[in-house]
Design a protein around this motif. Structure first.
Motif, short mmCIF file in Angstrom:
data_model
loop_
_atom_site.label_atom_id
_atom_site.label_comp_id
_atom_site.label_asym_id
_atom_site.label_seq_id
_atom_site.Cartn_x
_atom_site.Cartn_y
_atom_site.Cartn_z
N TYR A 47 -21.21 25.83 21.00
CA TYR A 47 -20.91 26.16 22.72
C TYR A 47 -21.12 27.53 23.09
O TYR A 47 -21.59 27.82 24.19
CB TYR A 47 -19.25 26.24 22.46
CG TYR A 47 -18.70 24.74 22.45
CD1 TYR A 47 -19.54 23.80 23.08
CD2 TYR A 47 -17.27 24.67 22.22
CE1 TYR A 47 -18.78 22.51 23.00
CE2 TYR A 47 -16.76 23.37 22.28
CZ TYR A 47 -17.41 22.34 22.56
OH TYR A 47 -16.86 21.24 22.24
N LEU A 48 -21.28 28.46 21.96
CA LEU A 48 -21.67 29.98 22.62
C LEU A 48 -22.97 30.54 21.62
O LEU A 48 -23.86 30.82 22.48
CB LEU A 48 -20.40 30.73 22.07
CG LEU A 48 -19.35 30.59 23.13
CD1 LEU A 48 -18.09 31.37 22.33
CD2 LEU A 48 -19.39 30.91 24.46
N MET A 49 -22.77 30.56 20.59
CA MET A 49 -24.00 31.63 19.82
C MET A 49 -25.32 31.18 20.07
O MET A 49 -26.02 31.79 20.36
CB MET A 49 -23.50 31.71 18.24
CG MET A 49 -22.14 32.47 18.09
SD MET A 49 -21.59 32.27 16.21
CE MET A 49 -22.78 33.75 15.71
N LEU A 50 -25.62 29.55 19.59
CA LEU A 50 -26.85 29.22 19.54
C LEU A 50 -27.31 28.85 21.30
O LEU A 50 -28.58 29.25 21.38
CB LEU A 50 -26.86 27.77 19.04
CG LEU A 50 -26.46 27.71 17.51
CD1 LEU A 50 -26.60 26.42 16.89
CD2 LEU A 50 -27.46 28.64 16.90
N TYR A 51 -26.46 28.53 21.98
CA TYR A 51 -26.94 28.41 23.61
C TYR A 51 -27.23 29.86 24.01
O TYR A 51 -28.14 30.24 24.82
CB TYR A 51 -25.71 27.79 24.16
CG TYR A 51 -26.32 27.80 25.81
CD1 TYR A 51 -27.45 26.98 25.99
CD2 TYR A 51 -25.65 28.20 26.89
CE1 TYR A 51 -27.81 26.68 27.40
CE2 TYR A 51 -25.91 27.92 28.12
CZ TYR A 51 -26.92 27.07 28.29
OH TYR A 51 -27.39 26.90 29.70
N GLY B 277 -14.12 23.19 12.55
CA GLY B 277 -13.98 22.92 14.07
C GLY B 277 -14.21 24.16 14.82
O GLY B 277 -15.18 23.92 15.74
N ALA B 278 -13.55 25.04 14.30
CA ALA B 278 -13.68 26.27 15.17
C ALA B 278 -15.05 26.82 15.34
O ALA B 278 -15.75 27.26 15.90
CB ALA B 278 -12.67 27.55 14.78
N LEU B 279 -15.56 26.94 13.63
CA LEU B 279 -16.77 27.33 13.32
C LEU B 279 -18.01 26.77 14.43
O LEU B 279 -18.99 27.39 14.65
CB LEU B 279 -17.19 27.44 12.00
CG LEU B 279 -16.57 28.59 11.14
CD1 LEU B 279 -16.55 28.50 9.70
CD2 LEU B 279 -17.04 30.00 11.61
N LEU B 280 -17.90 25.42 14.39
CA LEU B 280 -18.89 24.67 14.92
C LEU B 280 -18.80 24.69 16.38
O LEU B 280 -20.00 24.92 17.12
CB LEU B 280 -18.97 23.34 14.42
CG LEU B 280 -19.25 22.78 13.15
CD1 LEU B 280 -19.10 21.43 12.77
CD2 LEU B 280 -20.77 22.99 12.79
N ALA B 281 -17.63 24.74 17.05
CA ALA B 281 -17.69 25.04 18.45
C ALA B 281 -18.19 26.65 18.83
O ALA B 281 -18.91 26.78 19.70
CB ALA B 281 -16.07 25.05 18.81
N ALA B 282 -17.90 27.55 17.77
CA ALA B 282 -18.31 28.95 18.23
C ALA B 282 -19.93 28.79 18.17
O ALA B 282 -20.67 29.28 19.03
CB ALA B 282 -17.98 29.85 17.30
#
Length: 527
Positions: free
Chosen positions: A270-274, A262-267
């Protein structure tokens, strides 16, 4: 607007009078005097200027100061009051939307005349300070400088004027020896392109303003925090925890991996790809014009969005497959080592069931885990360094947190494998020590990126690559372990809640989040 005289004691009366002959006016953009005709440079933190130099302007009485947009964002439809489309309006980006600048007449162009007015630049008694603002609908903004009876001038600017030079075809030097005040836009551009640039004679750079410090402490310190996760196995030396782990290994394993997923997919989402889409700005859009039969010019934009999307998507896919590539290389190295090792007697004649791993098995397991961890942590360090350098502390610490979450789950698994008599067969402290050494590569990765200081585009591509890596780790490794170990309804509910908790822990950063780059991306300069 007449500039006021600088009252530095080093000036002669004649030199002070010359200051009134300096005139800064504008056509494509405009200059706005600051309140009270006084500079508002803040000198409390050091030199308030980034740029200071002397120029020889004796060849003519009028020159042109030039600033060019460095990034073309887009072309918008220009509308009249009735909402009708009447043409195309350029919308461009300068390195900064405005800049404070001060002009001083000097007695020469050497270091001594420069230093005579240098201190006056940040003092209380100054000539007029101009806050020049650049036209967002013009690719080139020009300002006209009148230097009648002035042979040399010192110019102090808030930003380095080379930041406003576009370079390449159509690029123009920031100070040109030509008078374009009576010319139209097209004629002025032609004249500027053919004019002689006025280069600085003496320039001490005035780079005493505090430069943005590289985040060495943050990147290296946070990397050591990540590496500390390699010692998580020490908790299993406590009798109570070891007893609980021996009794409930599946529960601990599944919940830890679900939380990490969950933490990795959110990072990643929510952040890295955007954020990567804001930083990847190459290739930039280009403008093109067409002239109709009536001689009217219409503008359109040739979008290069496909090229930017290709970079973004390719880096994500490369990140996703990189783990498989690394694993293939590690397995090839391990197979070669195993083939060269002498077989144990157990491998030749197994008379009884083995209770410990054979030498071949130990070599394969140790190389696979330790070498794999070294490469994996190196990549993690690169992502952490890129976040602190190219984004901000919020994004950097968020990625550190996501890395720690998945590292805790990963290192628990590694420790159990390394100490398993049938796999790594290592003593607990030996396993912890080797795991810690292999994990130091996360610090190396952070050092590499902070030292190299890549630009926004490189940081954007690294973030996209890292997002792909995190998606692969979360979706295939972490949740793959969950699906392989969870068998009961209670455990499935527990892992879903753990996943949601991990995602929420990272998602909360969005409540106070700023983008890594400016709107629409770009290498904008900010102070």
């Amino acid at each position: 607007v007449d500039a006021k005289a600088c009252k530095c004691t080093a000036y002669s009366r004649r030199a002070m009078l010359r200051a009134s002959l300096l005139l800064l006016s504008a056509r494509s953009a405009y200059a706005q005097p600051m309140a009270g005709d006084k500079c508002t440079f803040d000198a409390t933190a050091g030199e308030p200027f980034e740029f200071g130099a002397t120029f020889d302007v004796s060849a003519s009485n009028k020159q042109t100061w030039v600033a060019q947009a460095v990034i073309l964002k887009q072309y918008n439809e220009a509308l009249n009051d009735d909402g009708e489309v009447i043409g195309w309006q350029e919308n461009v980006v300068y390195a900064d939307p405005e800049m404070k600048i001060v002009f001083y007449p000097t007695t020469g162009t050497a270091e001594e005349p420069f230093e005579a007015v240098h201190d006056c630049g940040a003092g209380a008694t100054q000539p007029l300070c101009y806050n020049i603002k650049f036209a967002t609908t013009k690719l080139t903004s020009v300002f006209h400088l009148v230097t009648t009876n002035v042979d040399s001038v010192a110019i102090f600017a808030e930003h380095d004027p080379t930041e406003f030079e576009r370079g390449g075809i159509g690029g123009i030097h920031y100070l040109m020896d030509v008078d374009t005040s009576a010319m139209g836009d097209d004629a002025a551009l032609v004249a500027l392109g053919a004019a002689t640039p006025i280069e600085p004679v003496f320039q001490d750079g005035v780079d005493n303003a505090p430069e943005k410090e590289k985040p060495w402490g943050l990147a290296i310190g946070s990397s050591f925090l990540v590496n500390a996760c390699t010692l998580i196995g020490v908790i299993f030396l406590a009798p109570a925890i070891k007893k609980f782990a021996d009794k409930n290994p599946t529960t601990i394993f599944a919940l830890a991996n679900a939380f990490a997923a969950g933490a990795l997919l959110a990072a990643a989402f929510y952040l890295m790809l955007y954020e990567a889409t804001h930083l990847i700005t190459d290739p930039v859009d280009t403008a093109k014009s067409e002239t109709d039969a009536d001689g009217e010019k219409t503008w359109s934009v040739e979008s290069k969005e496909a090229g930017r999307s290709a970079w973004w998507g390719t880096m994500i896919l490369l990140g996703f497959i990189s783990a498989n590539i690394l694993e293939t290389l590690v397995q090839a190295a391990v197979s070669k080592t195993s083939m060269g090792s002498k077989p144990d007697e157990e491998d030749v004649k197994p008379e009884v069931a083995p209770t410990t791993a054979s030498l071949t098995t130990k070599v394969r397991v140790l190389c696979g885990i330790l070498l794999g961890d070294f490469m994996h942590n190196l990549v993690d360090g690169i992502f952490i360094g890129a976040a602190f350098v190219g984004c901000n502390e919020t994004v950097g610490w968020t990625i550190v947190a996501a890395t720690i979450y998945h590292e805790l789950a990963q290192e628990v698994s590694d420790y159990l494998v390394l100490t398993d008599p049938m796999q790594g067969n290592l003593k607990p402290f030996t396993a912890l020590g080797l795991n810690f050494i292999s994990g130091l590569s996360v610090v190396l990765g952070a050092i590499i990126v902070v030292g190299a200081d890549p630009g926004d585009n490189a940081n954007g591509r690294l973030l996209a690559f890292g997002g792909g890596v995190y998606v692969q780790i979360a979706a295939t490794e972490c949740f793959g372990r969950v699906n392989n170990t969870v068998k009961t309804m209670e455990m499935r509910v527990g892992t879903i809640l753990a996943f949601a908790f991990g995602a929420t822990a990272i998602g909360l950063v969005l409540l106070d989040h700023e983008h890594c780059g400016g709107e629409g991306g770009g290498d904008g300069h900010g102070h």
